[in-house]
Design an enzyme around this catalytic site. Structure first.
Site, PDB file in Angstrom:
ATOM      1  N   LYS A 139      -9.000  -8.350  -2.873  1.00  0.00           N
ATOM      2  CA  LYS A 139     -10.013  -7.342  -2.544  1.00  0.00           C
ATOM      3  C   LYS A 139      -9.852  -6.146  -3.478  1.00  0.00           C
ATOM      4  O   LYS A 139      -8.967  -5.309  -3.315  1.00  0.00           O
ATOM      5  CB  LYS A 139      -9.885  -6.850  -1.094  1.00  0.00           C
ATOM      6  CG  LYS A 139     -11.105  -6.030  -0.696  1.00  0.00           C
ATOM      7  CD  LYS A 139     -10.891  -5.069   0.431  1.00  0.00           C
ATOM      8  CE  LYS A 139     -10.489  -3.701   0.026  1.00  0.00           C
ATOM      9  NZ  LYS A 139     -11.455  -2.949  -0.807  1.00  0.00           N
ATOM     10  N   GLY A 188      -2.006   1.479  -3.518  1.00  0.00           N
ATOM     11  CA  GLY A 188      -2.948   2.497  -3.065  1.00  0.00           C
ATOM     12  C   GLY A 188      -2.193   3.678  -2.494  1.00  0.00           C
ATOM     13  O   GLY A 188      -1.038   3.925  -2.849  1.00  0.00           O
ATOM     14  N   SER A 189      -2.858   4.363  -1.579  1.00  0.00           N
ATOM     15  CA  SER A 189      -2.276   5.598  -1.054  1.00  0.00           C
ATOM     16  C   SER A 189      -1.162   5.306  -0.051  1.00  0.00           C
ATOM     17  O   SER A 189      -1.150   4.267   0.611  1.00  0.00           O
ATOM     18  CB  SER A 189      -3.373   6.417  -0.369  1.00  0.00           C
ATOM     19  OG  SER A 189      -3.921   5.685   0.708  1.00  0.00           O
ATOM     20  N   THR A 190      -0.260   6.258   0.072  1.00  0.00           N
ATOM     21  CA  THR A 190       0.853   6.113   1.021  1.00  0.00           C
ATOM     22  C   THR A 190       0.325   6.024   2.452  1.00  0.00           C
ATOM     23  O   THR A 190       0.822   5.236   3.258  1.00  0.00           O
ATOM     24  CB  THR A 190       1.834   7.290   0.849  1.00  0.00           C
ATOM     25  OG1 THR A 190       2.447   7.145  -0.439  1.00  0.00           O
ATOM     26  CG2 THR A 190       2.921   7.293   1.914  1.00  0.00           C
ATOM     27  N   GLU A 191      -0.715   6.790   2.734  1.00  0.00           N
ATOM     28  CA  GLU A 191      -1.304   6.782   4.076  1.00  0.00           C
ATOM     29  C   GLU A 191      -1.787   5.371   4.444  1.00  0.00           C
ATOM     30  O   GLU A 191      -1.474   4.848   5.517  1.00  0.00           O
ATOM     31  CB  GLU A 191      -2.469   7.763   4.038  1.00  0.00           C
ATOM     32  CG  GLU A 191      -3.100   8.089   5.328  1.00  0.00           C
ATOM     33  CD  GLU A 191      -4.435   8.802   5.074  1.00  0.00           C
ATOM     34  OE1 GLU A 191      -4.654   9.312   3.949  1.00  0.00           O
ATOM     35  OE2 GLU A 191      -5.253   8.800   6.010  1.00  0.00           O
ATOM     36  N   GLY A 202      -0.895   2.625   2.970  1.00  0.00           N
ATOM     37  CA  GLY A 202       0.300   1.761   2.948  1.00  0.00           C
ATOM     38  C   GLY A 202       0.995   1.739   4.304  1.00  0.00           C
ATOM     39  O   GLY A 202       1.448   0.692   4.778  1.00  0.00           O
ATOM     40  N   GLU A 254       2.849  -0.571  -3.394  1.00  0.00           N
ATOM     41  CA  GLU A 254       3.046   0.362  -4.511  1.00  0.00           C
ATOM     42  C   GLU A 254       2.183   1.561  -4.191  1.00  0.00           C
ATOM     43  O   GLU A 254       0.953   1.471  -4.209  1.00  0.00           O
ATOM     44  CB  GLU A 254       2.648  -0.313  -5.828  1.00  0.00           C
ATOM     45  CG  GLU A 254       3.371   0.302  -7.017  1.00  0.00           C
ATOM     46  CD  GLU A 254       2.537   1.342  -7.733  1.00  0.00           C
ATOM     47  OE1 GLU A 254       2.610   2.528  -7.316  1.00  0.00           O
ATOM     48  OE2 GLU A 254       1.827   0.985  -8.678  1.00  0.00           O
ATOM     49  N   CYS A 265      -0.614   6.662 -10.318  1.00  0.00           N
ATOM     50  CA  CYS A 265       0.365   6.809  -9.231  1.00  0.00           C
ATOM     51  C   CYS A 265       1.653   7.452  -9.735  1.00  0.00           C
ATOM     52  O   CYS A 265       2.321   8.163  -9.011  1.00  0.00           O
ATOM     53  CB  CYS A 265       0.637   5.464  -8.577  1.00  0.00           C
ATOM     54  SG  CYS A 265       1.093   4.213  -9.770  1.00  0.00           S
ATOM     55  N   GLU A 314       0.073  14.379  -3.062  1.00  0.00           N
ATOM     56  CA  GLU A 314      -0.481  13.699  -4.234  1.00  0.00           C
ATOM     57  C   GLU A 314      -1.963  14.060  -4.372  1.00  0.00           C
ATOM     58  O   GLU A 314      -2.736  13.883  -3.439  1.00  0.00           O
ATOM     59  CB  GLU A 314      -0.331  12.182  -4.089  1.00  0.00           C
ATOM     60  CG  GLU A 314      -0.779  11.466  -5.345  1.00  0.00           C
ATOM     61  CD  GLU A 314      -0.609   9.954  -5.263  1.00  0.00           C
ATOM     62  OE1 GLU A 314      -0.988   9.368  -4.238  1.00  0.00           O
ATOM     63  OE2 GLU A 314      -0.092   9.376  -6.235  1.00  0.00           O
TER      64      GLU A 314
END
Ligand code: ADP
Length: 493
Positions: free
Chosen positions: A182, A235-238, A240, A257, A291, A389
Site C-alpha cells: 500500500k 512512516g510517522s512514529t504516531e 507506527g 522505520e 526521516c 519531527e
C-alpha cells in the site's frame, strides 16, 4: 504499459492476483502535483473489502501455485528483470516521481537509480540465504532452515515513494514471501507503473499485489487482517505506534522505520566549508522531507555565531523551483496538508527562537506548496521545534559547550534514527560515535545511504533494520529441525 492499468475514464486500477481490477465501491481519489496544486491523476480507493481480496490473493499465492516451487535462482532472476526494467524506464519513473512528490528531478533520478540497485542487490542475495547445521548430540542432525515469513503487508510513505517500496518489496521477494503493497495516498503512481511489469518479470499472480487508499480505511484493515503474517511500515512514529497496537491482536511480526529528530554535530575543528554545506544538505535535501533529516544542528559555542551566519548566507542561495527544472535544489513540499503543518511549525518556531533565514513562503511563487529553507537559531533543545519531527525544510541550530554537552543534547530526544558528527579529531569523533544512541551515525558527512548497510532506528525511531542482509532477515522465519540418528531413540517404557 498495458492497456488495463487505467479505466476508459483514466482512473488507475488496483493490481490484485496478477490483474488490473476495479475496486468494489467504484470510488477514487485525486493525486496532486504539488508545484501546480492541480490533479494529475485519479486512483481507485481501496477499502477493507479490496484489502481482503488482495490479502486472499497473496495468501493463495503463498500456500499453493507456482511461487512456493520457485527456486532462489528463479527469485533472483525476477529481481534482476525488475531492476533492468526500472533502469530502462528510469526517465519516465523519475519524471512521475518528481511531479507527484515535488522533489527536484535530479534527486528523483537518483532515487529511481537506487530502486534498480536495491532490486539488483536483493537479486544477488536471494541465492545466499543459507540455513545452518546446529552442533547438538552425536545421535542427531540438527538443522536451522530459513523460511519466508508468509504474507507481508507493506505500507510506505510519500517522501521516497518507489524507493521506500523497493526497500520492502525486494527483500520480501528474495525471501519468498507474498505481499500486499500500500503506497502512500499522496504518491501512488510509480508503484502502479512497477506493478505493470510484474508479469513480464516473471512474478506469478498474487505474489505482489498493489492497492491504494487512505491510512484508516486501507492501511488499518491490512494491519488487522488475520491472513497477514507480517507488517513492514515506514512512516510517522504516531502511526507506527497505532500499527504496533493493532498488530498485537494477531501477533504479527512488525518492522517499523519511523520518525527522527537527528542531531548533526559540528565541532570547531571540522572543515569549515564542508561543515556549512553538510549542515544545509543534511536538513534541506528533499525539502527536509526525510526521516533522517539532520534537523537539530548542534554547533560548538566558539564557532556558533559565525556558523549560523554562514548557514543563513548560503541558505539564501538555495534555488527553489519546479521539480522538472534541473537547476532546482528544492521543490514544493508534497501536499497542502504538509504545507499547513510546516507553516504551523514556522509560527511556533517564531515564538520559541530567532530566525536566521527563511521563515515563510517564497515570494516568487503564486502557487505550489513552496516553503523557504528556514533556519531557527538560539533554539533550546526543549523547544517544540527541537523535539517534534516537522518533516519540512526547517532547521534548528543549538549551541553546545563541549563534547559532553554535545552528546547530552544529541541524545536528549525520544528518537534515535540517525546522527552525524563533524571533527578532524578522530579520537573525539569516534568517542562521540560510540556515545550516540542512534541507528545510523555518519562522520564528516550526512545522509549517504548504502544499499549494503543496515538502516533503522533506536528508541522511538523504529524496530528492525532494512537494507543489506539485515533487510532480508526481517522476512524470514527460522525452523529448527531435529533428525534423529538413533534407531531406538526413546527407550523410556
Ligand atoms: P506521514 O505523516 O509521513 O504522511 P503516515 O505515517 O501518516 O506518514 O503515513 C505513512 C503511511 O501509513 C501511508 O501509506 C499512510 O496511508 C499509512 N497509514 C496512515 N495511517 C495508518 C493506519 N492507521 N494504519 C495503517 N496505515 C496507515
Amino acid at each position: 504499459m498495458s492497456g488495463n492499468i487505467r479505466t476508459a475514464a483514466g482512473v488507475y486500477r488496483q493490481f490484485i492476483d496478477g490483474e488490473w481490477v476495479d475496486n468494489q465501491t467504484g470510488t477514487s481519489f485525486p493525486v496532486y502535483e504539488p508545484a501546480t496544486e492541480e490533479v494529475m491523476a485519479r486512483v481507485m480507493e481501496a477499502d477493507s473489502a479490496d484489502v481482503d481480496r488482495a490479502v486472499r490473493a497473496a495468501r493463495r499465492a503463498f500456500d499453493s501455485g507456482p511461487w512456493p516451487l520457485k527456486t532462489p535462482q528463479d527469485r533472483a532472476q525476477i529481481l534482476f528483470k525488475l531492476a533492468a526494467k526500472v533502469r530502462a524506464e528510469l526517465p519516465k519513473l523519475a519524471e512521475i516521481e518528481a511531479l507527484n512528490s515535488g522533489k527536484p528531478i535530479v534527486e528523483a533520478e537518483g532515487d529511481i537509480g537506487a530502486v534498480a540497485e536495491i532490486f539488483e542487490y536483493y537479486g544477488g542475495l536471494a541465492t545466499k540465504i543459507p540455513g545452518m547445521v546446529n552442533p547438538v548430540s552425536a545421535n542427531a542432525l540438527s538443522l536451522s532452515l530459513r523460511e519466508p515469513v508468509g504474507v507481508a503487508g507493506l505500507i510506505v510513505p510519500w517522501n521516497y515513494p518507489l524507493l521506500m517500496a523497493s526497500w520492502k518489496l525486494a527483500p520480501a521477494i528474495a525471501a519468498g514471501c507474498t505481499m500486499v503493497l500500500k503506497p502512500a495516498e499522496q504518491t501512488p503512481l510509480t508503484a502502479l507503473m512497477l506493478a505493470d511489469w510484474f508479469e513480464e518479470a516473471g512474478l506469478p499472480p498474487g505474489v505482489v499485489n498493489v492497492i491504494n487508499g487512505y491510512g484508516e480505511s486501507c492501511g488499518a484493515p491490512l494491519v488487522e487482517h488475520p491472513m497477514v503474517d507480517k507488517i513492514a511500515f515506514t512512516g510517522s512514529t504516531e502511526v507506527g505506534k497505532a500499527i504496533t497496537r493493532s498488530a498485537a491482536d494477531t501477533l504479527k511480526r512488525v518492522t517499523l522505520e519511523l520518525g527522527g529528530k537527528s542531531p548533526n554535530i559540528f565541532f570547531a575543528d571540522a572543515d569549515w566549508e564542508a561543515s556549512v554545506d553538510g549542515a544545509l544538505f543534511g536538513v534541506f535535501i528533499n525539502q527536509g522531507e526525510v526521516c533522517s533529516a539532520g534537523s537539530r544542528i548542534l554547533v560548538e559555542k566558539k564557532i556558533y555565531s559565525r556558523f549560523v551566519e554562514a548557514m543563513a548566507e548560503k541558505a539564501k542561495t538555495i534555488k527553489l523551483g519546479p521539480p522538472m527544472d534541473r537547476a532546482s535544489k528544492m521543490g514544493p513540499v508534497v501536499s497542502k496538508d504538509q504545507y499547513d503543518r510546516v507553516q504551523s511549525y514556522l509560527a511556533i518556531g517564531k515564538t520559541e527562537a530567532k530566525v536566521a533565514s527563511g521563515g515563510g513562503r517564497p515570494k516568487e511563487f503564486d502557487k505550489g506548496y513552496y516553503i523557504e529553507p528556514t533556519i531557527f537559531y538560539d533554539v533550546d533543545n526543549s523547544a517544540r521545534i527541537a523535539r517534534e519531527e516537522i518533516f519540512g525544510p526547517v532547521a534548528t541550530v543549538i549551541a553546545f559547550e563541549d563534547e559532553g554537552d554535545a552528546i547530552r543534547i544529541a541524545n536528549d530526544t525520544p528518537y534515535g534514527l540517525a546522527a552525524a558528527v563533524w571533527s578532524r579529531d578522530i579520537y573525539r569523533a569516534f568517542r562521540v560515535v560510540k556515545s550516540l544512541r542512534a541507528g545510523i551515525v555518519w562522520v564528516n558527512h550526512m545522509q549517504p545511504t548504502c544499499t549494503e548497510a543496515p538502516w533503522g532506528g533506536y528508541k522511538q525511531s523504529g524496530v528492525g533494520r532494512e537494507l543489506g542482509p539485515w533487510g532480508v532477515e526481517e522476512y524470514l522465519e527460522t525452523k529448527q529441525v531435529y533428525i534423529n540418528l538413533d534407531e531406538k531413540p526413546i527407550g523410556w517404557y
